[in-house]
Design a protein around this motif. Sequence first.
Motif, PDB file in Angstrom:
ATOM      1  N   PRO A   1      -0.708  25.851   2.737  1.00 58.30           N
ATOM      2  CA  PRO A   1      -0.915  25.726   1.289  1.00 58.30           C
ATOM      3  C   PRO A   1       0.280  25.064   0.607  1.00 58.30           C
ATOM      4  O   PRO A   1       1.431  25.414   0.854  1.00 58.30           O
ATOM      5  CB  PRO A   1      -1.087  27.180   0.830  1.00 58.30           C
ATOM      6  N   GLY A   2       0.001  24.084  -0.237  1.00 52.62           N
ATOM      7  CA  GLY A   2       1.030  23.448  -1.045  1.00 52.62           C
ATOM      8  C   GLY A   2       1.869  22.415  -0.327  1.00 52.62           C
ATOM      9  O   GLY A   2       2.773  21.836  -0.915  1.00 52.62           O
ATOM     10  N   ARG A   3       1.623  22.147   0.945  1.00 51.06           N
ATOM     11  CA  ARG A   3       2.428  21.173   1.671  1.00 51.06           C
ATOM     12  C   ARG A   3       2.010  19.755   1.273  1.00 51.06           C
ATOM     13  O   ARG A   3       0.860  19.368   1.404  1.00 51.06           O
ATOM     14  CB  ARG A   3       2.253  21.344   3.173  1.00 51.06           C
ATOM     15  N   SER A   4       2.971  18.992   0.768  1.00 52.61           N
ATOM     16  CA  SER A   4       2.716  17.617   0.359  1.00 52.61           C
ATOM     17  C   SER A   4       3.835  16.719   0.867  1.00 52.61           C
ATOM     18  O   SER A   4       4.957  17.158   1.087  1.00 52.61           O
ATOM     19  CB  SER A   4       2.611  17.504  -1.164  1.00 52.61           C
ATOM     20  N   ASP A   5       3.509  15.436   1.026  1.00 46.43           N
ATOM     21  CA  ASP A   5       4.492  14.472   1.496  1.00 46.43           C
ATOM     22  C   ASP A   5       4.050  13.082   1.072  1.00 46.43           C
ATOM     23  O   ASP A   5       2.843  12.807   0.975  1.00 46.43           O
ATOM     24  CB  ASP A   5       4.608  14.551   3.029  1.00 46.43           C
ATOM     25  N   GLY A   6       5.018  12.203   0.848  1.00 45.45           N
ATOM     26  CA  GLY A   6       4.702  10.854   0.429  1.00 45.45           C
ATOM     27  C   GLY A   6       3.910  10.067   1.460  1.00 45.45           C
ATOM     28  O   GLY A   6       3.122   9.191   1.112  1.00 45.45           O
ATOM     29  N   ARG A   7       4.094  10.383   2.745  1.00 52.07           N
ATOM     30  CA  ARG A   7       3.372   9.637   3.775  1.00 52.07           C
ATOM     31  C   ARG A   7       1.888   9.951   3.778  1.00 52.07           C
ATOM     32  O   ARG A   7       1.098   9.208   4.372  1.00 52.07           O
ATOM     33  CB  ARG A   7       3.979   9.916   5.154  1.00 52.07           C
ATOM     34  N   TYR A   8       1.496  11.032   3.110  1.00 54.15           N
ATOM     35  CA  TYR A   8       0.078  11.332   2.953  1.00 54.15           C
ATOM     36  C   TYR A   8      -0.489  10.775   1.645  1.00 54.15           C
ATOM     37  O   TYR A   8      -1.706  10.705   1.480  1.00 54.15           O
ATOM     38  CB  TYR A   8      -0.155  12.847   2.994  1.00 54.15           C
ATOM     39  N   GLY A   9       0.398  10.403   0.743  1.00 54.87           N
ATOM     40  CA  GLY A   9      -0.061   9.923  -0.553  1.00 54.87           C
ATOM     41  C   GLY A   9      -0.343   8.438  -0.601  1.00 54.87           C
ATOM     42  O   GLY A   9      -1.346   8.003  -1.168  1.00 54.87           O
ATOM     43  N   TRP A  10       0.538   7.622   0.020  1.00 54.07           N
ATOM     44  CA  TRP A  10       0.379   6.177  -0.142  1.00 54.07           C
ATOM     45  C   TRP A  10      -0.918   5.623   0.430  1.00 54.07           C
ATOM     46  O   TRP A  10      -1.507   4.698  -0.165  1.00 54.07           O
ATOM     47  CB  TRP A  10       1.591   5.425   0.447  1.00 54.07           C
ATOM     48  N   PRO A  11      -1.445   6.134   1.576  1.00 56.81           N
ATOM     49  CA  PRO A  11      -2.698   5.545   2.070  1.00 56.81           C
ATOM     50  C   PRO A  11      -3.876   5.787   1.118  1.00 56.81           C
ATOM     51  O   PRO A  11      -4.716   4.901   0.929  1.00 56.81           O
ATOM     52  CB  PRO A  11      -2.925   6.251   3.414  1.00 56.81           C
ATOM     53  N   VAL A  12      -3.922   6.984   0.516  1.00 56.52           N
ATOM     54  CA  VAL A  12      -5.020   7.294  -0.405  1.00 56.52           C
ATOM     55  C   VAL A  12      -4.919   6.425  -1.647  1.00 56.52           C
ATOM     56  O   VAL A  12      -5.922   5.863  -2.116  1.00 56.52           O
ATOM     57  CB  VAL A  12      -4.994   8.797  -0.780  1.00 56.52           C
ATOM     58  N   ARG A  13      -3.707   6.312  -2.205  1.00 55.03           N
ATOM     59  CA  ARG A  13      -3.541   5.509  -3.418  1.00 55.03           C
ATOM     60  C   ARG A  13      -3.757   4.022  -3.131  1.00 55.03           C
ATOM     61  O   ARG A  13      -4.317   3.307  -3.953  1.00 55.03           O
ATOM     62  CB  ARG A  13      -2.159   5.767  -4.022  1.00 55.03           C
ATOM     63  N   LEU A  14      -3.327   3.568  -1.964  1.00 54.56           N
ATOM     64  CA  LEU A  14      -3.559   2.170  -1.608  1.00 54.56           C
ATOM     65  C   LEU A  14      -5.049   1.904  -1.455  1.00 54.56           C
ATOM     66  O   LEU A  14      -5.550   0.838  -1.867  1.00 54.56           O
ATOM     67  CB  LEU A  14      -2.830   1.830  -0.304  1.00 54.56           C
ATOM     68  N   ALA A  15      -5.784   2.854  -0.896  1.00 53.21           N
ATOM     69  CA  ALA A  15      -7.239   2.711  -0.787  1.00 53.21           C
ATOM     70  C   ALA A  15      -7.875   2.613  -2.172  1.00 53.21           C
ATOM     71  O   ALA A  15      -8.825   1.842  -2.379  1.00 53.21           O
ATOM     72  CB  ALA A  15      -7.826   3.883  -0.008  1.00 53.21           C
ATOM     73  N   ALA A  16      -7.354   3.372  -3.133  1.00 49.51           N
ATOM     74  CA  ALA A  16      -7.863   3.302  -4.502  1.00 49.51           C
ATOM     75  C   ALA A  16      -7.542   1.948  -5.132  1.00 49.51           C
ATOM     76  O   ALA A  16      -8.385   1.343  -5.818  1.00 49.51           O
ATOM     77  CB  ALA A  16      -7.270   4.432  -5.342  1.00 49.51           C
ATOM     78  N   VAL A  17      -6.333   1.452  -4.896  1.00 53.35           N
ATOM     79  CA  VAL A  17      -5.938   0.149  -5.438  1.00 53.35           C
ATOM     80  C   VAL A  17      -6.823  -0.953  -4.866  1.00 53.35           C
ATOM     81  O   VAL A  17      -7.220  -1.891  -5.571  1.00 53.35           O
ATOM     82  CB  VAL A  17      -4.452  -0.131  -5.137  1.00 53.35           C
ATOM     83  N   VAL A  18      -7.165  -0.860  -3.588  1.00 55.92           N
ATOM     84  CA  VAL A  18      -8.036  -1.851  -2.958  1.00 55.92           C
ATOM     85  C   VAL A  18      -9.401  -1.879  -3.642  1.00 55.92           C
ATOM     86  O   VAL A  18      -9.974  -2.954  -3.875  1.00 55.92           O
ATOM     87  CB  VAL A  18      -8.176  -1.548  -1.448  1.00 55.92           C
ATOM     88  N   VAL A  19      -9.930  -0.706  -3.983  1.00 53.64           N
ATOM     89  CA  VAL A  19     -11.203  -0.650  -4.703  1.00 53.64           C
ATOM     90  C   VAL A  19     -11.077  -1.359  -6.049  1.00 53.64           C
ATOM     91  O   VAL A  19     -11.923  -2.183  -6.425  1.00 53.64           O
ATOM     92  CB  VAL A  19     -11.652   0.812  -4.912  1.00 53.64           C
ATOM     93  N   VAL A  20     -10.018  -1.038  -6.777  1.00 53.16           N
ATOM     94  CA  VAL A  20      -9.805  -1.651  -8.091  1.00 53.16           C
ATOM     95  C   VAL A  20      -9.700  -3.174  -7.970  1.00 53.16           C
ATOM     96  O   VAL A  20     -10.339  -3.920  -8.722  1.00 53.16           O
ATOM     97  CB  VAL A  20      -8.539  -1.066  -8.752  1.00 53.16           C
ATOM     98  N   LEU A  21      -8.921  -3.649  -7.023  1.00 47.71           N
ATOM     99  CA  LEU A  21      -8.745  -5.089  -6.847  1.00 47.71           C
ATOM    100  C   LEU A  21     -10.050  -5.776  -6.488  1.00 47.71           C
ATOM    101  O   LEU A  21     -10.325  -6.895  -6.950  1.00 47.71           O
ATOM    102  CB  LEU A  21      -7.699  -5.362  -5.761  1.00 47.71           C
ATOM    103  N   ALA A  22     -10.875  -5.123  -5.684  1.00 47.75           N
ATOM    104  CA  ALA A  22     -12.149  -5.724  -5.299  1.00 47.75           C
ATOM    105  C   ALA A  22     -13.028  -5.975  -6.525  1.00 47.75           C
ATOM    106  O   ALA A  22     -13.642  -7.049  -6.661  1.00 47.75           O
ATOM    107  CB  ALA A  22     -12.878  -4.811  -4.310  1.00 47.75           C
ATOM    108  N   TYR A  23     -13.070  -5.008  -7.427  1.00 48.19           N
ATOM    109  CA  TYR A  23     -13.895  -5.175  -8.627  1.00 48.19           C
ATOM    110  C   TYR A  23     -13.284  -6.168  -9.604  1.00 48.19           C
ATOM    111  O   TYR A  23     -13.990  -7.007 -10.180  1.00 48.19           O
ATOM    112  CB  TYR A  23     -14.119  -3.817  -9.303  1.00 48.19           C
ATOM    113  N   VAL A  24     -11.979  -6.088  -9.804  1.00 45.81           N
ATOM    114  CA  VAL A  24     -11.325  -7.001 -10.744  1.00 45.81           C
ATOM    115  C   VAL A  24     -11.461  -8.445 -10.273  1.00 45.81           C
ATOM    116  O   VAL A  24     -11.761  -9.350 -11.070  1.00 45.81           O
ATOM    117  CB  VAL A  24      -9.839  -6.622 -10.923  1.00 45.81           C
ATOM    118  N   LEU A  25     -11.288  -8.681  -8.978  1.00 45.33           N
ATOM    119  CA  LEU A  25     -11.433 -10.036  -8.449  1.00 45.33           C
ATOM    120  C   LEU A  25     -12.864 -10.539  -8.590  1.00 45.33           C
ATOM    121  O   LEU A  25     -13.085 -11.735  -8.839  1.00 45.33           O
ATOM    122  CB  LEU A  25     -10.993 -10.075  -6.983  1.00 45.33           C
TER     123      LEU A  25
END
Length: 329
Positions: free
Chosen positions: A183-207
């Motif tokens: 419970p409560g364990r977080s780390d940056g190495r688990y965050g960037w792939p999820v956020r990058l996946a979200a950015v990819v979605v955004v870029l696909a629509y904007v493009l």
Amino acid sequence: MTGLQTGRSHEGGVGRRPTPSRGGGWGSGRNDRTAATRTTGGLVGWLLAPAPAARLAVLRILVGGYATVWAAVRLPAHLGHADQLADRWQPVGMLAPLDTPLPGGAIAALALAAPVLGLLFVAGWGYRVVGPLFASTVLALATLDSAWGQVFHTENLVVLHLLILAVAPAADTLAVGRPSPPPGRSDGRYGWPVRLAAVVVVLAYVLAGIAKLRIGGLDWLDGDTLRHLVAHDNLRKALLGDTYSSIGTRVVGQAWLFPPLAVLALAVELGAWVALAGGRWRTAWVVAAWLFHVGVLALMAILFPYQLSGVAFAPFFPLERIARPMSRT
């Protein structure tokens, strides 16, 4: 998922107003470089902000599960590529250097391996090897589908998401032989792939929105381009004996419908960046984007299954919440 101003420890943040230079402007000298550095630092800090391991693991299960079902459903079609006429071969992407189609044995190996690798990917078994292998296999099959004269775009997002997950520590929990997440364990190495996946979605629509403006300019907004697109697509499919939209053929005569539809379509695509703000903005955009694809299916009989399944939008949400019951089973 929060907006670009997540966390107070990032130097300067992205919401801080830059100080004007002595010359009175905002875009020159040392202050301009400082503002750019702070903005870049804020973006990098947002991307690398800690996230629970379970969020990334659930994304692996959802995206991998979808891709596994896709590979299984498409298995007959993929095996059928071995019987395609060689003169139809028009390779794209990773297959572009090939002058002749892949041998039948290679096609069969890729098609048969994909569902098996997908199951291992979802289970998180041998992930350091299986992850990249499954992602590259799906990439090869999706590229093969587009190598016979018609380019498909429906698998672009799922392939990109698989490639991101393949190089991420997405099987550190909720995987075979791995413990449940503390419970409560977080780390940056688990965050960037999820956020990058979200950015990819955004870029696909904007493009996609930018492409509409580049092709039709602001005339896109009068709806005439969209109306002709719907009419042409359905007529072509009807002449070729393919599935077409009976709804689209009926409403194409109602010219007044298309200006608001064109505006809404462009707003969804160019406004995709608001999903990164999280909260109600995120939810409103995801619903709008999902309805956009329902409209495309209804008017043009074009199916984007990854988006309509909802999995494409999973990176925008706190997926660790659904990991709690999974970790207890």
